[in-house]
Enzyme design. Structure first.
Site, PDB file in Angstrom:
ATOM      1  N   SER B 145       0.838  -1.198   0.000  1.00  0.00           N
ATOM      2  CA  SER B 145       0.000   0.000   0.000  1.00  0.00           C
ATOM      3  C   SER B 145       0.880   1.258   0.000  1.00  0.00           C
ATOM      4  O   SER B 145       1.673   1.427  -0.924  1.00  0.00           O
ATOM      5  CB  SER B 145      -0.957  -0.059   1.197  1.00  0.00           C
ATOM      6  OG  SER B 145      -1.995   0.878   1.049  1.00  0.00           O
ATOM      7  N   ASP B 221      -9.962  -5.447  -3.575  1.00  0.00           N
ATOM      8  CA  ASP B 221      -9.363  -4.462  -2.681  1.00  0.00           C
ATOM      9  C   ASP B 221     -10.262  -3.228  -2.664  1.00  0.00           C
ATOM     10  O   ASP B 221     -10.523  -2.630  -3.715  1.00  0.00           O
ATOM     11  CB  ASP B 221      -7.979  -4.126  -3.237  1.00  0.00           C
ATOM     12  CG  ASP B 221      -7.159  -3.256  -2.319  1.00  0.00           C
ATOM     13  OD1 ASP B 221      -7.728  -2.348  -1.686  1.00  0.00           O
ATOM     14  OD2 ASP B 221      -5.940  -3.472  -2.255  1.00  0.00           O
ATOM     15  N   HIS B 254      -7.328  -6.096   0.598  1.00  0.00           N
ATOM     16  CA  HIS B 254      -6.162  -5.264   0.939  1.00  0.00           C
ATOM     17  C   HIS B 254      -5.435  -5.759   2.194  1.00  0.00           C
ATOM     18  O   HIS B 254      -4.457  -5.158   2.621  1.00  0.00           O
ATOM     19  CB  HIS B 254      -6.649  -3.826   1.171  1.00  0.00           C
ATOM     20  CG  HIS B 254      -5.588  -2.759   1.065  1.00  0.00           C
ATOM     21  ND1 HIS B 254      -4.959  -2.450  -0.117  1.00  0.00           N
ATOM     22  CD2 HIS B 254      -5.028  -1.935   1.996  1.00  0.00           C
ATOM     23  CE1 HIS B 254      -4.080  -1.474   0.076  1.00  0.00           C
ATOM     24  NE2 HIS B 254      -4.098  -1.157   1.361  1.00  0.00           N
TER      25      HIS B 254
END
Lengths: 274, 274
Positions: B145, B221, B254
């Site tokens: 991320s 995600d 995620h």
């Protein structure tokens, strides 16, 4: 039953559910890993019981078991460690009350209404899992620390339900160590003859059936000498000719780093004993 | 340097240290996994950069990387994601200030004194690791991320230091998405020409060297469409004939469940590109 979480994981699904427990008289969470499988395929289940202070999250976030459950096509269910909620009795200490159910049916007040984790694991949760997920009703049980105690006790008392038992750093003789003595006095009362139903070493002494048991214990576990005492289990198994495998792991501690390092061997052990 | 934790893990050691950072002007924690190795053996290092809200713990407790680091004999270092402490500027939101350093050197107030994560990762921490652990000074970098953004930017700008780059769910074009625009405005100011040094897509546009890059992105995600936009990376790589491998992973989200499912492939990728 309400699904709280769903995450893709090693080709399968890591899920978390909430349900109303009749046995515990409160709302309970459990986690379940469902490996990739064919339509209509039925899968075996391993139940994982966590230790003091844990809930349904610790195992699924830290143990790294999903990889092996995926490879071996086995469901893993990890319940919470006690009844929960505002109206469930609790204690200020970490080793009694919520987060510390010790996998028994309490007989003493204020605990007896909710603290029935033994019945919850053996009957209610297992039925719920079999009704809602693709199980083949072949199950085994494993756990860590107080959950290792729970796995040993629940497995030993129900050889018709569980095919094999394994534990990491279990409390093997709760009647003889401070964690167990405190919990059993509170939940079961001071009459120690009533404690033996929840003491793995006492159960092995009186057992007529021999179940496959695997125990891993770290040599640098800070609870080893006061609370865990695997030598008591080793001695009684030798005396009774009970075929337990007890591995002392040099340098390992009580943490999930230890569990993660050997969880593959435990899953293989259970799959080899179906 | 003070050791805060040490756990045996897959035959090696998972450790956590605290040290005083001259660059960040505060005390910082980092974690390091040291695989089993022979005396005098020198090992490669992979740096892992975590995402928003994380610290040095998330990766080591949840990613399950130790197994593969042990098998491939590679050290993995996971720093914190920002300067920390009572006297370090912060913001109420989760995506600015402590826990959200964005791996850059801030030029704006109140951030410029402490928020220099780029220099910390590239220079200070790497030097500290090489001085105190058995490294062979061959390193690569990966992250998740905002940490995937960090890995891409730091790797792309330093091809003489890092052999390869990989990322899970990275912010590939921070200048074009809300997380990046908010952070860059605060840390770097409103002149967007100064942002391109910290934008992977912009760096690839102007890059003369081609580094091995692996990106994994979950299709489910929740940040995919607004913040991550891997199609921008795919387009610029196609345009520039830059050989990135971008895997879209069906159904994955995620979380660290996603990372754990594919971390083995990332570690193998880095080891194959030494």
């Amino acid at each position: 039953m309400e699904r709280l979480e769903r995450h893709a994981s090693f080709g399968g699904w890591q899920e978390v559910y909430k349900h109303e427990s009749e046995v515990l008289k409160c709302s309970m969470n459990f986690s379940i890993y469902i490996p990739p499988h064919d339509n209509n395929e039925k899968l075996p289940v391993i139940y994982w019981l966590s230790g003091l202070t844990c809930n349904e999250q610790n195992f699924i976030t830290k143990a790294g078991a999903q990889k092996y459950a995926s490879e071996h096509k086995v469901i893993i269910v990890a319940p919470d460690t006690s009844p929960r909620g505002e109206f469930v009795p609790d204690d200020e200490s970490y080793d009694l009350g919520q987060g510390a159910g010790f996998y028994l049916n309490a007989t003493q007040e204020p605990w007896s209404k909710n603290y029935r984790m033994y019945d919850y694991i053996v009957d209610e949760l297992r039925t719920l899992i079999d009704q809602n997920f693709p199980t083949n009703k072949v199950q085994s049980i494993m756990g860590h620390s107080a959950g290792g105690h729970g796995a040993l006790v629940i497995g030993l008392r129900n050889p018709e339900i569980y095919k094999s038992i394994s534990a990491f750093s279990p409390i093997v003789a709760p009647s003889q160590v401070p964690w167990g003595q405190k919990a059993f006095t509170a939940y079961l009362g001071t009459d120690q003859t009533l404690w033996s139903d929840y003491d793995a070493v006492e159960l092995i002494k009186s057992s007529s059936v021999k179940m496959p048991i695997l125990v891993d214990q770290g040599s640098d576990d800070s609870f080893l000498k006061e609370q865990l005492k695997p030598e008591i289990l080793a001695d009684v198994c030798k005396e009774k000719d009970y075929p337990v495998t007890l591995n002392m792991r040099d340098g390992y501690d009580h943490s999930y780093y230890f569990i993660a390092s050997f969880i593959e061997k435990h899953i293989k052990f259970h799959m080899n004993n179906r």
